[in-house]
Scaffold this motif. Structure first.
Motif, mmCIF file in Angstrom:
data_model
loop_
_atom_site.group_PDB
_atom_site.id
_atom_site.type_symbol
_atom_site.label_atom_id
_atom_site.label_comp_id
_atom_site.label_asym_id
_atom_site.label_seq_id
_atom_site.Cartn_x
_atom_site.Cartn_y
_atom_site.Cartn_z
ATOM 1 N N SER A 1 0.831 -1.202 0.000
ATOM 2 C CA SER A 1 0.000 0.000 0.000
ATOM 3 C C SER A 1 0.876 1.267 0.000
ATOM 4 N N LEU A 2 1.924 1.231 0.813
ATOM 5 C CA LEU A 2 2.837 2.379 0.891
ATOM 6 C C LEU A 2 3.590 2.553 -0.433
ATOM 7 N N ALA A 3 4.024 1.432 -1.014
ATOM 8 C CA ALA A 3 4.754 1.492 -2.288
ATOM 9 C C ALA A 3 3.879 2.124 -3.362
ATOM 10 N N SER A 4 2.588 1.781 -3.382
ATOM 11 C CA SER A 4 1.716 2.335 -4.429
ATOM 12 C C SER A 4 1.521 3.839 -4.219
ATOM 13 N N ARG A 5 1.533 4.258 -2.952
ATOM 14 C CA ARG A 5 1.406 5.697 -2.699
ATOM 15 C C ARG A 5 2.665 6.431 -3.122
ATOM 16 N N LEU A 6 3.819 5.823 -2.835
ATOM 17 C CA LEU A 6 5.081 6.478 -3.187
ATOM 18 C C LEU A 6 5.300 6.493 -4.701
ATOM 19 N N LEU A 7 4.965 5.383 -5.365
ATOM 20 C CA LEU A 7 5.254 5.277 -6.800
ATOM 21 C C LEU A 7 4.185 5.931 -7.670
ATOM 22 N N TYR A 8 2.920 5.862 -7.221
ATOM 23 C CA TYR A 8 1.823 6.323 -8.089
ATOM 24 C C TYR A 8 0.921 7.375 -7.437
ATOM 25 N N ARG A 9 1.212 7.728 -6.195
ATOM 26 C CA ARG A 9 0.322 8.580 -5.399
ATOM 27 C C ARG A 9 -1.098 8.006 -5.404
ATOM 28 N N LYS A 10 -1.156 6.700 -5.357
ATOM 29 C CA LYS A 10 -2.456 6.019 -5.428
ATOM 30 C C LYS A 10 -2.627 5.198 -4.148
ATOM 31 N N ARG A 11 -3.777 5.355 -3.516
ATOM 32 C CA ARG A 11 -4.049 4.602 -2.294
ATOM 33 C C ARG A 11 -4.738 3.287 -2.660
ATOM 34 N N LEU A 12 -4.087 2.171 -2.366
ATOM 35 C CA LEU A 12 -4.700 0.860 -2.619
ATOM 36 C C LEU A 12 -5.356 0.387 -1.329
ATOM 37 N N ALA A 13 -6.553 -0.149 -1.448
ATOM 38 C CA ALA A 13 -7.212 -0.663 -0.246
ATOM 39 C C ALA A 13 -6.416 -1.837 0.305
ATOM 40 N N ARG A 14 -6.129 -1.800 1.604
ATOM 41 C CA ARG A 14 -5.421 -2.931 2.222
ATOM 42 C C ARG A 14 -6.393 -4.069 2.448
ATOM 43 N N CYS A 15 -5.957 -5.258 2.070
ATOM 44 C CA CYS A 15 -6.850 -6.410 2.130
ATOM 45 C C CYS A 15 -6.000 -7.598 2.554
ATOM 46 N N THR A 16 -5.774 -7.753 3.846
ATOM 47 C CA THR A 16 -4.844 -8.807 4.268
ATOM 48 C C THR A 16 -5.454 -10.185 4.018
ATOM 49 N N GLY A 17 -4.570 -11.130 3.707
ATOM 50 C CA GLY A 17 -5.006 -12.486 3.369
ATOM 51 C C GLY A 17 -5.896 -13.092 4.442
ATOM 52 N N VAL A 18 -5.510 -12.931 5.705
ATOM 53 C CA VAL A 18 -6.280 -13.589 6.776
ATOM 54 C C VAL A 18 -7.652 -12.929 6.949
ATOM 55 N N ASP A 19 -7.726 -11.607 6.775
ATOM 56 C CA ASP A 19 -9.034 -10.934 6.873
ATOM 57 C C ASP A 19 -9.950 -11.376 5.729
ATOM 58 N N LEU A 20 -9.363 -11.474 4.531
ATOM 59 C CA LEU A 20 -10.157 -11.896 3.381
ATOM 60 C C LEU A 20 -10.631 -13.344 3.577
ATOM 61 N N PHE A 21 -9.737 -14.174 4.085
ATOM 62 C CA PHE A 21 -10.075 -15.581 4.358
ATOM 63 C C PHE A 21 -11.299 -15.656 5.289
ATOM 64 N N LEU A 22 -11.244 -14.918 6.400
ATOM 65 C CA LEU A 22 -12.343 -14.968 7.378
ATOM 66 C C LEU A 22 -13.635 -14.390 6.795
ATOM 67 N N LYS A 23 -13.485 -13.327 6.010
ATOM 68 C CA LYS A 23 -14.670 -12.713 5.393
ATOM 69 C C LYS A 23 -15.320 -13.690 4.401
ATOM 70 N N LEU A 24 -14.488 -14.382 3.635
ATOM 71 C CA LEU A 24 -15.040 -15.321 2.645
ATOM 72 C C LEU A 24 -15.672 -16.540 3.328
ATOM 73 N N LEU A 25 -15.169 -16.903 4.498
ATOM 74 C CA LEU A 25 -15.827 -17.989 5.248
ATOM 75 C C LEU A 25 -17.220 -17.527 5.698
ATOM 76 N N HIS A 26 -17.279 -16.285 6.150
ATOM 77 C CA HIS A 26 -18.562 -15.725 6.593
ATOM 78 C C HIS A 26 -19.565 -15.698 5.426
ATOM 79 N N LEU A 27 -19.058 -15.250 4.276
ATOM 80 C CA LEU A 27 -19.903 -15.175 3.088
ATOM 81 C C LEU A 27 -20.331 -16.582 2.639
ATOM 82 N N SER A 28 -19.404 -17.530 2.729
ATOM 83 C CA SER A 28 -19.719 -18.917 2.344
ATOM 84 C C SER A 28 -20.826 -19.474 3.225
ATOM 85 N N GLU A 29 -20.777 -19.103 4.500
ATOM 86 C CA GLU A 29 -21.811 -19.551 5.438
ATOM 87 C C GLU A 29 -23.181 -19.011 4.997
#
Ligand code: UDP
Length: 253
Positions: A76-104
């Motif tokens: 996320s920091l690299a994208s701000r420094l290189l492109y002045r673009k803010r990328l949404a942070r989406c950590t693997g473990v958070d996405l994993f838990l969210k997709l389990l919730h959605l699967s349920e």
């Protein structure tokens, strides 16, 4: 593997998809699963980017994935420094838990592959308690011989989503090699997530995660990761070099 169908920008040669929020990522994945489009998702972090610089096979696998999410503060920091673009942070473990919730909620079946036999079993138990309606179609620890039997087991289970927790880049290589024979429509490597769920390893407390210092917490808890974490220094140096080379870098694809 089909090309990614979402805009991306290049972080030191590795494409990372552009999303405005975590929820947008989840929505994009949910749409793909609903329409049964095969999707290989990779969480991109500085360690993978640095490794891919010297590992053409990994680089090829990361380029071929359908979705590359911004796994934390380094990218996320690299994208701000290189492109002045803010990328949404989406950590693997958070996405994993969210997709389990959605699967349920959506009645999708999941298969959990990886971690030690004890950790895999304990993680399944914890998930059954936390997501009572989740359909865990099957599970398999990550220390097996003979991938063909495991592919068969996953297909026989009827799982829609496959999470592979065998560490990186082993899990990405495994998915890339076997996805063409898998009937699951969504595959993602989740590293040490099953160990976090089972309690075998501790996740950084909220404040560390919020401030982007989860990597430091992991280092303090597991000093043996010092070599792997040194990729962060290399990554920072390479990003600064890239900034000095290009005052503005064109957005890729
Ligand atoms: N692992 C596995 N099979 C192997 C090697 C490792 O299932 O052949 C598991 C290991 O038990 C652990 C996970 O892979 O649960 C790796 O966790 P780590 O935190 O190192 O992953 P990272 O997210 O840092 O890539």
């Amino acid at each position: 593997m089909a090309e990614s169908v979402h805009n991306s920008l290049s972080i030191l040669g590795i494409p990372v998809n552009i999303f405005d929020s975590f929820d947008d990522v989840v929505q994009w994945i949910a749409d793909r699963i609903t329409s049964r489009q095969p999707t290989f998702c990779v969480a991109i972090n500085p360690e993978k980017v640095c490794r891919a610089e010297h590992d053409p096979r990994l680089s090829q696998v990361l380029h071929a994935a359908h979705l590359r999410i911004c796994d934390g503060v380094g990218i996320s920091l690299a994208s701000r420094l290189l492109y002045r673009k803010r990328l949404a942070r989406c950590t693997g473990v958070d996405l994993f838990l969210k997709l389990l919730h959605l699967s349920e909620q959506r009645r999708w079946k999941v298969f959990l592959l990886g971690a030690s036999p004890e950790s895999n079993e304990a993680a399944c138990r914890v998930l059954e308690q936390n997501f009572p309606d989740l359909r865990i179609a099957g599970s398999q620890h990550g220390y097996f011989e003979g991938a063909a039997e495991v592919v068969q087991k996953i297909n026989d289970s009827g799982a829609d989503l496959l999470f592979v927790a065998m560490g990186s880049p082993r899990q990405e290589f495994w998915i890339s090699e076997h996805m063409p024979r898998l009937n699951t429509c969504f595959c993602m490597g989740v590293g040490g997530s099953l160990d976090v769920v089972s309690g075998a390893t501790q996740r950084a407390p909220y404040l560390w995660r919020r401030t982007g210092t989860e990597w430091l917490f992991r280092l303090l808890v597991q000093p043996s990761r010092i070599r792997r974490q040194s990729a962060l220094l290399v990554f920072t140096f390479d990003v600064l070099k890239a900034m000095a080379r290009h005052s503005s870098v064109p957005v890729a694809r």
